[in-house]
Design a protein around this motif. Structure first.
Motif, PDB file in Angstrom:
ATOM      1  N   LEU A   1      60.244  48.541  42.790  1.00 39.58           N
ATOM      2  CA  LEU A   1      58.875  49.157  42.664  1.00 39.58           C
ATOM      3  C   LEU A   1      58.163  49.710  44.138  1.00 39.58           C
ATOM      4  N   LEU A   2      58.418  49.115  45.177  1.00 42.64           N
ATOM      5  CA  LEU A   2      57.933  49.760  46.610  1.00 42.64           C
ATOM      6  C   LEU A   2      58.708  50.377  46.497  1.00 42.64           C
ATOM      7  N   GLU A   3      59.899  50.053  47.079  1.00 48.02           N
ATOM      8  CA  GLU A   3      61.057  51.073  47.231  1.00 48.02           C
ATOM      9  C   GLU A   3      60.991  52.361  46.804  1.00 48.02           C
ATOM     10  N   GLU A   4      60.092  52.056  45.732  1.00 49.15           N
ATOM     11  CA  GLU A   4      60.756  53.481  45.200  1.00 49.15           C
ATOM     12  C   GLU A   4      59.467  54.755  44.933  1.00 49.15           C
TER      13      GLU A   4
ATOM     14  N   SER B   1      63.072  55.625  33.498  1.00 48.80           N
ATOM     15  CA  SER B   1      61.803  56.522  33.018  1.00 48.80           C
ATOM     16  C   SER B   1      61.300  57.093  34.099  1.00 48.80           C
ATOM     17  N   LYS B   2      62.418  58.033  35.136  1.00 47.41           N
ATOM     18  CA  LYS B   2      61.776  59.416  35.875  1.00 47.41           C
ATOM     19  C   LYS B   2      60.845  58.356  37.076  1.00 47.41           C
ATOM     20  N   ASP B   3      59.703  59.513  36.061  1.00 51.63           N
ATOM     21  CA  ASP B   3      59.709  59.254  37.646  1.00 51.63           C
ATOM     22  C   ASP B   3      57.511  58.664  37.321  1.00 51.63           C
TER      23      ASP B   3
ATOM     24  N   PRO C   1      58.630  38.439  35.863  1.00 45.08           N
ATOM     25  CA  PRO C   1      59.632  39.571  35.435  1.00 45.08           C
ATOM     26  C   PRO C   1      60.779  38.831  36.595  1.00 45.08           C
ATOM     27  N   SER C   2      61.965  40.184  35.886  1.00 51.62           N
ATOM     28  CA  SER C   2      63.375  39.753  36.976  1.00 51.62           C
ATOM     29  C   SER C   2      63.539  40.983  37.488  1.00 51.62           C
ATOM     30  N   ARG C   3      64.337  41.324  38.473  1.00 54.36           N
ATOM     31  CA  ARG C   3      64.025  42.580  39.564  1.00 54.36           C
ATOM     32  C   ARG C   3      64.968  43.168  38.539  1.00 54.36           C
ATOM     33  N   GLY C   4      66.420  42.441  37.720  1.00 55.61           N
ATOM     34  CA  GLY C   4      66.524  43.865  36.947  1.00 55.61           C
ATOM     35  C   GLY C   4      66.541  44.759  35.980  1.00 55.61           C
ATOM     36  N   ALA C   5      64.805  43.772  35.035  1.00 56.31           N
ATOM     37  CA  ALA C   5      64.322  44.553  34.628  1.00 56.31           C
ATOM     38  C   ALA C   5      63.296  45.544  34.607  1.00 56.31           C
ATOM     39  N   ILE C   6      62.913  45.229  36.240  1.00 57.54           N
ATOM     40  CA  ILE C   6      62.208  46.232  37.038  1.00 57.54           C
ATOM     41  C   ILE C   6      62.682  47.311  37.829  1.00 57.54           C
ATOM     42  N   LYS C   7      64.164  47.192  37.603  1.00 52.96           N
ATOM     43  CA  LYS C   7      65.635  48.220  37.975  1.00 52.96           C
ATOM     44  C   LYS C   7      65.800  49.274  37.267  1.00 52.96           C
TER      45      LYS C   7
END
Length: 263
Positions: free
Chosen positions: A96-99, A62-64, A50-56
């Motif tokens: 994902l971990l940061e949020e 998707s909010k929560d 996965p790209s970091r951009g796609a995860i962001k």
């Protein structure tokens, strides 16, 4: 026991008109999905990093929603990877971990991966390379049905996936034991001829619910992988009901399954 129910993947074209509205743009699929579920297992990461951009992008749209991520096949199937691959994969997951919206990294091994000393050493290596991540391991060979293995998996820092699959197949079903820091359940369907194309009956779901309850008081994640024709969505909504969770039923799905009972 805190239970979260969702699906294995979300970007399926044959969900359009059954779950997703016909005219919904593909990039809006995850927005729509997040209206009905709080957890999602990402599986595209098995085929490509996965790209970091796609995860962001997933996070922002998707909010929560919280995510479990399936490990790339280089870690589970070919089992040839470099330290650079680990760094690259983990870098993409950092948002994902940061949020605080990361559930676990899922390592799903093929049926050809058997219980041997070499396999145990490989799992230990994985546990070290991904030491700071919540990890779940799904093994499909029946050779792993061993309490010694369960103890070792927990020692390595993995949670053990409990799965439902066709009982007459070679896959390990269950084993319905709680190993690790979380309970992680994957429900694949029961048709050996048509993998992932299966609709669980309400009685089957009730029996599965009872097995899940017996796993004990941990955060419990249940993902439906019977994804053909959005059957995973239908069953996941039913399972939420069976656990007494708040459920919103999409109009498109009520119409598609109007001949069936929800309870």
């Amino acid at each position: 026991m805190k239970v979260y129910v969702g699906c294995s993947g979300f970007s399926y074209e044959d969900w359009r008109g059954v779950f997703y509205p016909h005219n919904l743009k593909r990039e809006e699929f995850i927005v729509y999905y997040s209206k009905f579920f709080h957890v999602l297992e990402l599986n595209f990461s098995f085929y490509s990093f996965p790209s970091r951009g796609a995860i962001k992008s997933f996070l922002s749209r998707s909010k929560d929603l919280r995510f479990s991520v399936k490990a790339h096949r280089s870690f589970t199937h070919t089992r040839h990877y470099r330290s650079e691959d680990v760094k690259r994969f983990l870098y993409s997951l950092e948002p994902l971990l940061e949020e605080d919206r990361f559930i676990a990294l899922l390592f799903q091994f093929p049926e050809s991966f058997h219980l041997t000393q070499e396999s145990l050493e490989y799992l230990k290596k994985l546990s070290q390379d991904f030491a700071d991540m919540e990890k779940a391991v799904e093994v499909r060979s029946k050779s792993f049905k061993s309490w010694d293995f369960y103890r070792m998996v927990e020692e390595y820092g993995f949670s053990l996936v409990n799965s439902d699959a066709p009982k007459n197949s070679r896959f390990l079903v269950g084993p319905w034991v709680s190993v690790g820091s979380i309970n992680y359940v994957r429900l694949h369907g029961r048709d050996v001829q048509r993998p992932y194309d299966y609709l669980y009956s309400i009685d089957e779901l009730k029996r599965l619910r009872d097995k899940i309850k017996k796993l004990g008081d941990k955060d419990t994640y249940v993902f439906f992988n019977n994804t053909a024709k959005a059957q995973a969505v239908y069953n996941a909504l039913q399972m939420k009901m069976l656990f007494g969770l708040k459920v919103q039923i999409p109009k498109s799905m009520e119409n598609a399954y109007r001949e069936r009972e929800w309870e």
